[in-house]
Every structure is written in C-alpha cells, then in structure tokens.
Design an enzyme around this catalytic site. Structure first.
Site, PDB file in Angstrom:
ATOM      1  N   GLY A  30      70.475   6.223  54.750  1.00 27.40           N
ATOM      2  CA  GLY A  30      70.205   7.364  53.784  1.00 27.40           C
ATOM      3  C   GLY A  30      70.137   6.990  52.342  1.00 27.40           C
ATOM      4  O   GLY A  30      69.874   5.833  51.984  1.00 27.40           O
ATOM      5  N   ALA A  59      77.523  12.413  54.080  1.00 24.45           N
ATOM      6  CA  ALA A  59      77.118  13.522  54.806  1.00 24.45           C
ATOM      7  C   ALA A  59      77.896  13.472  56.253  1.00 24.45           C
ATOM      8  O   ALA A  59      77.824  12.485  56.788  1.00 24.45           O
ATOM      9  CB  ALA A  59      75.618  13.304  55.106  1.00 24.45           C
ATOM     10  N   TYR A  97      70.056  19.231  47.790  1.00 24.44           N
ATOM     11  CA  TYR A  97      68.638  19.891  48.358  1.00 24.44           C
ATOM     12  C   TYR A  97      68.450  21.098  47.694  1.00 24.44           C
ATOM     13  O   TYR A  97      69.330  21.845  48.082  1.00 24.44           O
ATOM     14  CB  TYR A  97      68.398  19.343  49.906  1.00 24.44           C
ATOM     15  N   TYR A 114      67.955  26.923  54.472  1.00 25.14           N
ATOM     16  CA  TYR A 114      68.573  25.806  53.669  1.00 25.14           C
ATOM     17  C   TYR A 114      69.151  26.637  52.419  1.00 25.14           C
ATOM     18  O   TYR A 114      70.509  26.662  52.557  1.00 25.14           O
ATOM     19  CB  TYR A 114      67.610  24.922  53.266  1.00 25.14           C
TER      20      TYR A 114
END
Ligand code: NAD
Ligand code: NA
Length: 400
Positions: free
Chosen positions: A52, A142, A227, A237
């Site tokens: 990623g 993550a 994000y 989110y």
C-alpha cells in the site's frame, strides 16, 4: 508449482512472487521518470513498508529522486508447507534487491511493529549500521489488532458507524457480486479500541522512543496517513469508528510537531486518496464510492494509484519547491485534493446514484478495482509468465 490466484471474499489467499517483483519494478519505473523529489531525506524508517502507501512511500523515497536508504518494518509471512507466503514478504525482498542494485540500503525487519523488541532492534540497527540518525519516519501501519503494551491483551478495531446504522452495498471480489450490508453502530468500547489500534498512540510512542534513543537527526520529519473523503461517505468513514481514530491521529500529528520543534523537526498527517489496498477493501459500503471515483478520475485523466500519490506527496508537499509544507487550516497535508475536486465529486455523486448490484461491473470501474486488487497480490500483471513453474525451494532461499 504453478501459482493460481485464490481469493476468499476480499482476502487474497495466495500471492505470486514474480508478479510482486514486476509490480515493484513498475513502481520504480514510474517514479524514475516522474517529477523528482528535490531536497528529500537520505535516511528513512518506514513502519508498514511492505504494501500500500508504505511500500509506495519507500519506493518513491529510494528511486524518485531522493536516493534514500530505508529501513522497512512489516508483518508478513514467508513460504512454508502452508503456502507460498504473502505478497508483502516478496515486496520486501524484491524492493531490497532493487535498492541494493542502486547502492542503496533496503533493510527489512519482519515482525510486530507494536512490540518493544522491534523498537529495540530497529534502534540498535540505526546506531550500529545505519549511520546513527533518521531524517524521516513514515508511519503507515494498517491493522485490525494491537496488543496493549501494558497487559498484552488485544485491542480490536471495528469498522462501524457512530449514532445510526447504515445499509450500503459491499463488493465481494471472490464472486464479483455486490451485496447489501448493514453497518452497525459501535459501542463506546469499540470506538475506544479502534482509536487504540488506528489512532496516533503507537506513532507517538515510536517517535518518543526514537527521540530518547537520540536517533532522530536535527530537522527530522515524520508523517502518517489519513483519509477523510467526501460528505457522502462521512457516515461510514469520517464520522464512524475509523474517522474517530483518524481524528486522534491528526491530534497526535500536532502533538508530535510540538515535541519535534526541539530538534527543528516537524510532524504531519497527509490525507490521501481512496485506493484499493489490502486494508481498504474491508470497509463496508465504501466500494460503490471507489468504483464511481475511479471511473470519473480515470475519464478526467487525474486518476492516481498509491505510487503516484506518494511521489506527489514527497516531491510537491513534504519536500520540494515550497519554503513551508503546504497544509490546510487544520494543518493537514491534502494530497486528496484531486479526489475532492468539486467537479469530480459532482460527477461521482451522479454516477453513484446509478450503481446497482446488477450494473456495477459496467457503470463503475470494477475492472480497475479488481485489477488493482489482483495486482496487489502479484496477479494480472503484464510481462509475467503465469504458466511458468515456480520453484518453492528457490523461494525459501530468499530472505528479507
Ligand atoms: P496496507 O494493508 O497496504 O499496509 C499496511 C502495512 O502495515 C503492511 O506493510 C503491513 O505488513 C503492516 N503491518 C500491519 N500490522 C503490522 C504489525 N503488527 N507490525 C508490523 N507491520 C504491520 O494498508 P494501507 O492501505 O497502505 O494503509 C496505510 C495507511 O494509509 C493507513 O493509515 C490507512 O488508513 C491510510 N490510508 C489508506 C487509504 C486507502 O484508501 N487505502 C486512503 C487514505 C489513507
Ligand atoms: Na502501508
């Protein structure tokens, strides 16, 4: 053996080593000819380096103009009786090989980044073999679990809403279907645990320990990734458990920026674009948005993957032409600017309204979505002979 892709739901159960190698080379080729990183760091630690954004950061910093030596920490599995191992395992190996060809260090540590022993190993290595100082620390972990450093008990993150539950379609990559899914509301404990796993606490702890050990160079920077997304996705989110954890991460950025001022250092959070990664495919109800976004950004010629995002971050924001790092009013770096562009978002909302379980493979850019997912695991890459037999013994001889 011939390695076939095996996908269960949204999890890849196999990886193709030579496809991973090709993907690394493709990313290196991209950054080699992109706008270079000028005035960039030379000694970098990347936490979460094997896939990623972390992997893309490492490639950009080594090959995108800065010629950085890098240390990468990740949690991956090598080949065994159980299988060929994870994509990240091979990404580490082939990244290091390419770095060494250029005379750069690409040291890998594979193990639990949350542990005390990993902190100690990394510090010892920096002191003894890496020249003693870091000028950038990238925090790109993550994960769904983090052990409590005091008790060893596991905190588990939940991807849930806060307040009201939401129903939204979710993609199953294994079956190429879209299924409705209810995202429940989180309890206080779940909100707290998600903050523990994906908030800023471990980032702060790493920076504190590195700082106490005296391995941060004057002017050292650190960056973590976040994000936010458009308002349409806030319920799942930004205003859900993950967003709560990210808000904590943003506050940690400010806290660390104050702490690092002592050595002329700086800490930032970079808000990145929505992309297909091992982690993001788990976010329920998010896939219709990504499908529409990819389609619109692709059509407008502004689509980016992890590597394009990271090269732009390091060449145009964290280093490069500006006297000061450009940030928004909350002191966040906004590399999600093209995603959140008004015209992009207007078109995305129109397209999202049309997406159904019957038409999502053609109305949105499912082809790109699935290809990105397969390529994360070394499949569907041009230039790789997938019919060629892979020698497991030869793979076992490769070390991180
Ligand atoms: P990823 O799953 O591709 O990478 C995660 C990395 O963390 C891997 O290298 C993995 O090995 C490592 N890791 C996980 N647990 C570990 C452990 N215990 N010890 C050591 N290493 C461990 O994830 P990603 O999508 O690149 O996410 C990185 C960051 O970027 C996250 O903070 C995420 O929220 C953020 N981000 C992602 C997106 C997106 O759309 N994917 C968008 C914006 C921001
Ligand atoms: Na990463």
């Amino acid at each position: 053996m011939i390695i076939e892709p095996v996908v269960k739901g949204v999890v890849a159960r196999s990886a193709h080593p030579y496809g991973c190698q090709q993907a690394i080379r493709n990313q290196i080729n991209y950054v080699s000819s992109a706008e270079p990183i000028v005035g960039g760091p030379k000694k970098v630690l990347v936490l979460g380096a094997s896939s990623g954004f972390g992997l893309a950061s490492r490639i950009a910093l080594a090959f995108g103009g800065s010629n950085a030596d890098t240390i990468g920490v990740s949690f991956e599995r090598g080949p065994s009786e159980k299988g060929v191992g994870t994509a990240g395992w091979y990404n580490n190996i082939f990244f290091r090989e390419e770095a060494e060809k250029q005379g750069l260090v690409g040291k890998n540590f594979v193990g639990d980044a949350f542990s005390t022993s990993m902190r100690q190993q990394v510090i010892d290595y920096i002191k003894v073999e890496f020249g003693g100082k870091l000028d950038l620390v990238v925090y790109s972990l993550a994960t769904g679990v983090r052990p409590d450093p005091e008790t060893g008990e596991m905190w588990r993150s939940s991807i849930k809403t806060i307040g009201e539950s939401v129903t939204g379609p979710t993609i199953n990559i294994e079956t190429d279907t879209m299924e409705p899914m209810i995202i429940d509301t989180a309890t206080e404990e779940e909100i707290e645990a998600t903050k523990k796993v994906m908030g800023g606490e471990d980032w702060e702890s790493w920076i504190d320990i590195l700082s106490e050990a005296g391995v941060l160079a004057d002017g050292c920077k650190t960056v973590a990734y976040s994000y936010i997304g458009p308002e349409a996705t806030y319920p799942i989110y930004h205003k859900g458990t993950l967003g709560r954890a990210k808000t904590h991460l943003h506050a940690t950025g400010d806290l660390l920026n104050d702490k690092l001022a002592r050595i002329g250092g700086e800490a930032y959070v970079s808000v990145c674009k929505a992309l297909v990664t091992k982690a993001s495919v788990f976010i329920p109800a998010f896939s219709p948005y990504i499908l529409a976004l990819f389609k619109v950004m692709q059509d407008k010629g502004v689509h980016e993957g992890c590597i394009e995002q990271m090269q732009r971050l390091y060449s145009q924001r964290l280093y490069g032409p500006h006297q000061h790092v450009p940030v928004d009013e909350k002191r966040l770096i906004r590399i999600d600017d093209w995603e959140l562009d008004d015209d992009v978002q207007r078109q995305v909302s129109q397209l999202m309204a049309q997406i159904t379980p019957e038409n999502f493979t053609t109305v949105g850019d499912y082809q790109r979505y699935k290809t990105d997912f397969m390529q994360l695991n070394g499949f569907w890459l041009d230039g790789v002979d997938y019919q060629e037999r892979v020698n497991l013994e030869a793979l076992k001889a490769l070390t991180p």
